[in-house]
Design a protein around this motif. Structure first.
Motif, PDB file in Angstrom:
ATOM      1  N   GLU B  74       0.838  -1.204   0.000  1.00 48.66           N
ATOM      2  CA  GLU B  74       0.000   0.000   0.000  1.00 48.66           C
ATOM      3  C   GLU B  74       0.881   1.267   0.000  1.00 48.66           C
ATOM      4  O   GLU B  74       0.547   2.264  -0.627  1.00 48.66           O
ATOM      5  N   THR B  99     -10.441   7.051   3.135  1.00 49.28           N
ATOM      6  CA  THR B  99      -9.759   5.785   2.891  1.00 49.28           C
ATOM      7  C   THR B  99      -8.912   5.859   1.624  1.00 49.28           C
ATOM      8  O   THR B  99      -7.893   5.194   1.517  1.00 49.28           O
ATOM      9  N   ALA B 100      -9.319   6.676   0.670  1.00 47.98           N
ATOM     10  CA  ALA B 100      -8.552   6.788  -0.570  1.00 47.98           C
ATOM     11  C   ALA B 100      -7.217   7.484  -0.348  1.00 47.98           C
ATOM     12  O   ALA B 100      -6.312   7.399  -1.180  1.00 47.98           O
ATOM     13  N   ILE B 102      -5.255   6.655   2.043  1.00 47.85           N
ATOM     14  CA  ILE B 102      -4.404   5.739   2.819  1.00 47.85           C
ATOM     15  C   ILE B 102      -3.066   5.415   2.146  1.00 47.85           C
ATOM     16  O   ILE B 102      -2.037   5.394   2.823  1.00 47.85           O
ATOM     17  N   GLU B 106       0.224   5.671   4.152  1.00 51.37           N
ATOM     18  CA  GLU B 106       1.149   4.555   4.369  1.00 51.37           C
ATOM     19  C   GLU B 106       2.570   4.905   3.934  1.00 51.37           C
ATOM     20  O   GLU B 106       3.537   4.488   4.573  1.00 51.37           O
ATOM     21  N   ILE B 122      -4.044   6.710  12.158  1.00 52.40           N
ATOM     22  CA  ILE B 122      -5.424   7.081  12.482  1.00 52.40           C
ATOM     23  C   ILE B 122      -6.090   7.532  11.190  1.00 52.40           C
ATOM     24  O   ILE B 122      -5.975   8.688  10.787  1.00 52.40           O
ATOM     25  N   TYR B 123      -6.771   6.595  10.525  1.00 55.59           N
ATOM     26  CA  TYR B 123      -7.231   6.848   9.168  1.00 55.59           C
ATOM     27  C   TYR B 123      -8.737   7.110   9.099  1.00 55.59           C
ATOM     28  O   TYR B 123      -9.502   6.632   9.926  1.00 55.59           O
ATOM     29  N   ASP B 124      -9.144   7.851   8.052  1.00 56.36           N
ATOM     30  CA  ASP B 124     -10.562   8.076   7.743  1.00 56.36           C
ATOM     31  C   ASP B 124     -11.221   8.982   8.797  1.00 56.36           C
ATOM     32  O   ASP B 124     -12.315   8.705   9.284  1.00 56.36           O
ATOM     33  N   VAL B 125     -10.568  10.066   9.140  1.00 55.13           N
ATOM     34  CA  VAL B 125     -11.088  10.989  10.146  1.00 55.13           C
ATOM     35  C   VAL B 125     -11.281  12.395   9.568  1.00 55.13           C
ATOM     36  O   VAL B 125     -11.015  13.408  10.219  1.00 55.13           O
ATOM     37  N   MET B 152      -9.291  16.112  -1.814  1.00 51.81           N
ATOM     38  CA  MET B 152     -10.514  16.904  -1.993  1.00 51.81           C
ATOM     39  C   MET B 152     -10.374  18.301  -1.404  1.00 51.81           C
ATOM     40  O   MET B 152      -9.543  19.061  -1.838  1.00 51.81           O
ATOM     41  N   GLY B 176      -9.766  12.758  -5.347  1.00 49.65           N
ATOM     42  CA  GLY B 176     -10.894  13.618  -5.667  1.00 49.65           C
ATOM     43  C   GLY B 176     -11.154  13.559  -7.155  1.00 49.65           C
ATOM     44  O   GLY B 176     -10.693  12.644  -7.843  1.00 49.65           O
ATOM     45  N   TYR B 177     -11.863  14.523  -7.654  1.00 47.22           N
ATOM     46  CA  TYR B 177     -12.167  14.555  -9.088  1.00 47.22           C
ATOM     47  C   TYR B 177     -12.637  15.966  -9.408  1.00 47.22           C
ATOM     48  O   TYR B 177     -12.809  16.808  -8.531  1.00 47.22           O
TER      49      TYR B 177
END
Lengths: 234, 234, 234, 234, 234, 234, 234, 234
Positions: B74, B99-100, B102, B106, B122-125, B152, B176-177
């Motif tokens: 990862e 999560t994207a 990560i 990592e 500490i992910y996704d916060v 984003m 993002g996009y």
């Protein structure tokens, strides 16, 4: 050759057509043009009429012909009270991230009031000291629409939208310096926000935010869909 | 004409000069070039050596000549354990907004570990659900440095920096996009953040964030200023 | 080291907090991660759950564990029907300027339906052949909210907003070529629109437009302001 | 309607929360607003209080109510000495590439001093005459943190970071003309620098650089990790 | 309708007019078009002819009709040796900042050689490890022109130009990631460099750098001004 | 605290090191700083000293201490004649596309003269009336270097370079309006020019163009390569 | 839910309304959608119908249902000959700067022919070898409209417009690399051109250029103004 | 050294060559330069001569030497009537979206009149109140060319072009604020417009639009193609 003022075509049917009155964007017009247009508007409507991005000098020209014209300095709005529009019972909270964002916040707040809404101002609650926002969140939630005004990193609308169940209107401001690129930074932040339920307007466009808020609070009395006859043959 | 690999000048004195080991940036190099450089590095140093932005194919080439080479999938890092560097006693928290983000998180976390730090992930916060961040904030505060990774709208570092008293390293990601413009949006947000104590690195540059974190945790054992003899005649 | 999927923190309280359910943004996640998250969501809620920007492959992984999962191809949405949310009686019109904008229009339309709204699709009514739009305008006006999707010059939302008295949500798309700069052109057009009552979302973000529309239609049953107790000590 | 100044919410708990005192960003505020806020701050804290981006006129307003207020002209900082903060024993070197970068350098230097650090100024050592930098490098190395300020091509931080083993804070400036695009050029250079251990702040943001430097020198007295109890259940 | 290849108008008089031979830019042309143009060129001139940005496939097509055509892989150049151009006695040093910049460096080096110059390659001497550059500087100074190739922060040309008394040609490359924006970062750095005596060419344009270098080395044998008869009536 | 002027480190060895004298960039410096630096320079060198981007006010300050200082108004250059540098026998043609480009052209022309070159001014020969350029082309060709200055579409250098066999230095100017974006348009045109033998400098940087021209005309007397001893061990 | 193809609203009255037939922009549509739309168009009109940006695969789908459909490969146009439109007697010259611009030139040329014009192709006449253009200028002048197609620096239209007395339509192309930013460079050049009589279309938009050219050649038979009855009460 | 004014090369043969007279772009020139150039032009031609982007002060200087010089204030044009050019019988409609766009509209209208066209002004017909445009569309259609001037979102030309069968010239203006980026927004909208038959000129370039319109109305009397002898050997 006629002068430019004569060419202006105030949109007298706008109110009927879109629910929004004709409002004068004063910047780029001479005080004389502004006064002339506002006089014509005042003859056509019984509602509040007003002009945004106005200077003291613009107000001087208007008040000379429409003595009841008031000037909201911080909001930079000239307002001529009409026969007060029917109260729409909408509640709008206007938040700003910093004190420098207040002029844009005021443009939104005063516009929303002139359009017939009840407005609560909650200023200087930017995310870099998030406890300030958390302290107010319960009261914020009680409004129908939230206008969140922020410059610099512009993160306020996204954070707010993650905590409430009503629409959030995001207003980027040109407040900041350096890589804020006159508001581009805050605009991009807001457009890319991951919280849902957010609509963005132009940089420093407090007026536009209030108009959208007003259209949303206009929903409160709307008929339910079941009673609507929609038939479109696509 | 010599081939490109031959022209590479691994910077063997970098560790001594800057405290940072030479690390291979694998992207844009062939697997053969990577393997060849890592072999040369392994002869020069007893520390961990590693390469970032590496693919499985790159790892295959390296492991053929350095069998102890591991691949952190990862993080996209090839690591060849050296005589373990002395523990620096630094504690680094790596946060990601989503999560994207990560993989970039990592890259930062594994790099910081390879440089001798203790890392908490500490992910996704992200700030659009700020309670997730608030739930962890007390533990986050106990670290020496915080690496905050976000794509984003990129508001995470600013919000975190407003709540802690340690340095925050902001890593924008290309996640993002649309109007994120491959990370430009998050970069501008972070550069314009109003919370103080934040330093920004390049988009997706987890490695760089970890290097800076490591230099900061390297401060812990430093001499006090009073004992330093600084004399510069400006 | 735990894998990324394990780090995901689905936001189970989001519905309660913001009125919006947790939705999976599939792009950038593996099919396995998507399936795993959707299973967890399906255990926590009785509402529709769904994922956007999903591929057929993503759907294959989800349907293996949640057999009732459907795939809306043009909208790129995987939907797992829950206990149908209470009808909100909101009517949303989704307009697109061209046929190439339809996938984004479908993302908006399907999302709005999954959130409990009645949706009318009115596609290929761009302003370069404005009679097509004029032919439909009376029916369009009967909706509570209008989502206007357009690429290239992106003028549709502005023209529509000048003709209706309800909120318009503008969705720029990346449709076009050359100086459209992947949607930047349409985004700028919409942000600079002179019609009032328009909120803009990210390029190609049909999902976000539908979420905002849903929050607005959620206003229909709201209490009037007079009955609200708002007391904020600023 | 209350005036904007009244809406300001000075963040009195910031020091406790983040280790950084509340500092007034004067640009965009009236002299009266600045004076009013500084008075309130002076009642709440015994530390130094100060305002950045201040003019002589701002200082005049402050000194009328806080006679001990000093004005650092080149740094554009108004400082009101508090009970001097405990010496943190941090040594900060502030470098500028050119003489035109000195105002930003001074904003950094004075801020770092007000926060309790020992500062060495090393100005006009840009890379186009690299011997000037090489001549000072040994002394530079003896500091805990280096703030490198540069406009135009902005290469100074990268070159410095390649020669030292401490953190480098890069401050792009708007100095230059033409394709410097008001500092964008220097910002991009610094964000893309290949030397590791560099964190970047906003264009012309000397204040922010000093705050980050202060948080880093704050590490010197920190507890070692072994003694910290970190337990996060991810 | 004639096919595109037929429309090509090789510029046979260019050599005479500008001192530079017609060179084929292969990218965007089919192998057949390339082969066809090179055959025509080979009939018109006795000099080296060559094509840049060429692939192996392009070379295959050319070698089928011009068997003496060689392929410089790293430089991506197809060269067909002509009657060797007279040695111009020019000495060009080609420097690259990193190993990933070598393909662009090779495009410059091979082109300069094909145009009749003596070339020294000095690769991987970027400023983040400046001792590598300092070690070579005396030899570098002995050349007539220096081509400095760098991606990422692109600081190499500026540093070099501050140490030598000959013209420096700066070539930004697209090497890097994130905020390098495909070379824009390095381009801006070089355009804003404060060292004098630097001319910049397009991103990745090793060929153009070599052409300019060749025109400069062409000065060596030029007549002195005193002997020139310049009379322009402005 | 010392004032900024004191921090300036005039680069007295620059001439020896790079062949270029130290020149004062006056913009952003006070008249007093400029005068002070020029006095110091005048003590160190016997060559011409000068400052660019200077105002009348700057000149007033300089002439008070160096009475022989002249002011070239259109070029905005203050020049203090030294012991005239040895004539280098270089011939430079300075071309401008329009009359509004003349100030930049003059900055280039006066600088080139002060550095010891013979300069021919050929102004207002832009490509939109190409016969004006064609009429002069024979005389233009007789110079050693051509400096082509152009704003707006900036096509002049490319057209010129296609007709001559000497180096062309392209100077974009900020002349124009609208989508010229303060010179970005001309800069991009020149960087993308398809004629070979062109080096580009910063927008409005006439000074930089002249310095490069001077380094190129400095080639005329150079030793041939055969006599140079180049040995670099790569 | 109907599929997207069904939503397409071919604009059958466009010809009558605007003088331009409905043309299919194939990119972003499936071959099936294209075939289906073209069949519907072929039933509604007796004119040529065609689709641009079409692939071989698109043509395969169309020819299966409309066997007379031809494919212009370089122009990427599918054409189905209708009852030939009346000859408009317009003469259009299509110029390209380089050979790589030919596909865009062909899109323009074939479109102009399909709309009923006589077209002369003059390719590879870019300004870097201006004699090529000068050689053709007399013939070029004999056309009614000139379409000038150019990538890279995009100077061709400006130079041409300075030599002719007819309208010039400028088409920037994405041809080039590096700082051409996919055609932005050429677009800006053309928009900033100083020659008058030039109108610019989108990057690579050969089709749009031909449509404009056709509207202009449509002027030839127009009534004189004296005979027109224009009365607008402004 | 001659002064800049002397270097101006008025293009006396332009009329003959391109059909367009030499016109003075006053911005960036001194009143004296303007007056001097206009005097020279007045000696060379019997046609109208004029200068655009002129101030009152410029006019004062011109009228002192050419007493018949008039000043069109809103158009910012100084005009010196010549022997009136032969009426070309062209009818041009100039439309503006808002009142703030009128100065640019006037620059176009006055220029078109000075070049010999009949002009109808139709101002303030922007698309946000589209009925205003629809009310005029029949009269608009009766002109030979339409110039559509618009700032902000710039959608007017696209909507108009979808309703008429004559060429439309699109003029973006810098009117607006925030994300209009000084006209970039309107420019991109117009370049990306999907209606065919539109050519775009520079931001605020009313003059250029009129020149193009004049070249188009110049087509009315042109010979038919059948009578033209075009022979180009490609």
């Amino acid at each position: 050759m006629k002068d430019g003022a004569e060419f202006a075509r105030p949109d007298f049917s706008r109110k009927e057509r879109t629910g929004a009155p004709e409002v004068v964007f004063c910047q780029g017009k001479t005080p004389e043009q502004i006064a002339s247009i506002m006089v014509r508007l005042s003859r056509e409507t019984e509602e509040n009429i007003f002009g945004t991005r106005a200077t003291h000098k613009d107000h001087d020209a208007v008040v000379a012909v429409l003595p009841q014209a008031m000037y909201h300095e911080e909001a930079r709005i000239i307002a001529v009270p009409g026969k007060r529009p029917a109260k729409k019972e909408g509640a709008v909270a206007v938040l700003t991230a910093g004190t420098a964002d207040i002029p844009v916040g005021e443009e939104a707040a005063v516009t929303a009031e002139l359009l017939g809404n009840r407005v609560t101002r909650i200023y200087d609650v930017g995310v870099a000291g998030i406890h300030r926002l958390l302290d107010c969140i319960d009261e914020i939630k009680e409004h129908h629409v939230i206008i969140a005004v922020a410059g610099m990193e512009g993160a306020l609308p996204s954070v707010v939208a993650g905590m409430v169940d009503v629409p959030v209107i995001a207003v980027p401001t040109s407040v900041g310096y350096g890589a804020n690129f006159d508001g581009l930074s805050a605009l991009l932040t807001m457009i890319n926000g991951c919280a849902s339920g957010v609509g963005v307007v132009n940089i420093d466009n407090g007026y536009g935010a209030a108009c959208l808020a007003d259209k949303i609070t206009g929903m409160i009395g709307k008929q339910k869909t079941d009673e609507i006859d929609i038939e479109i043959d696509v």
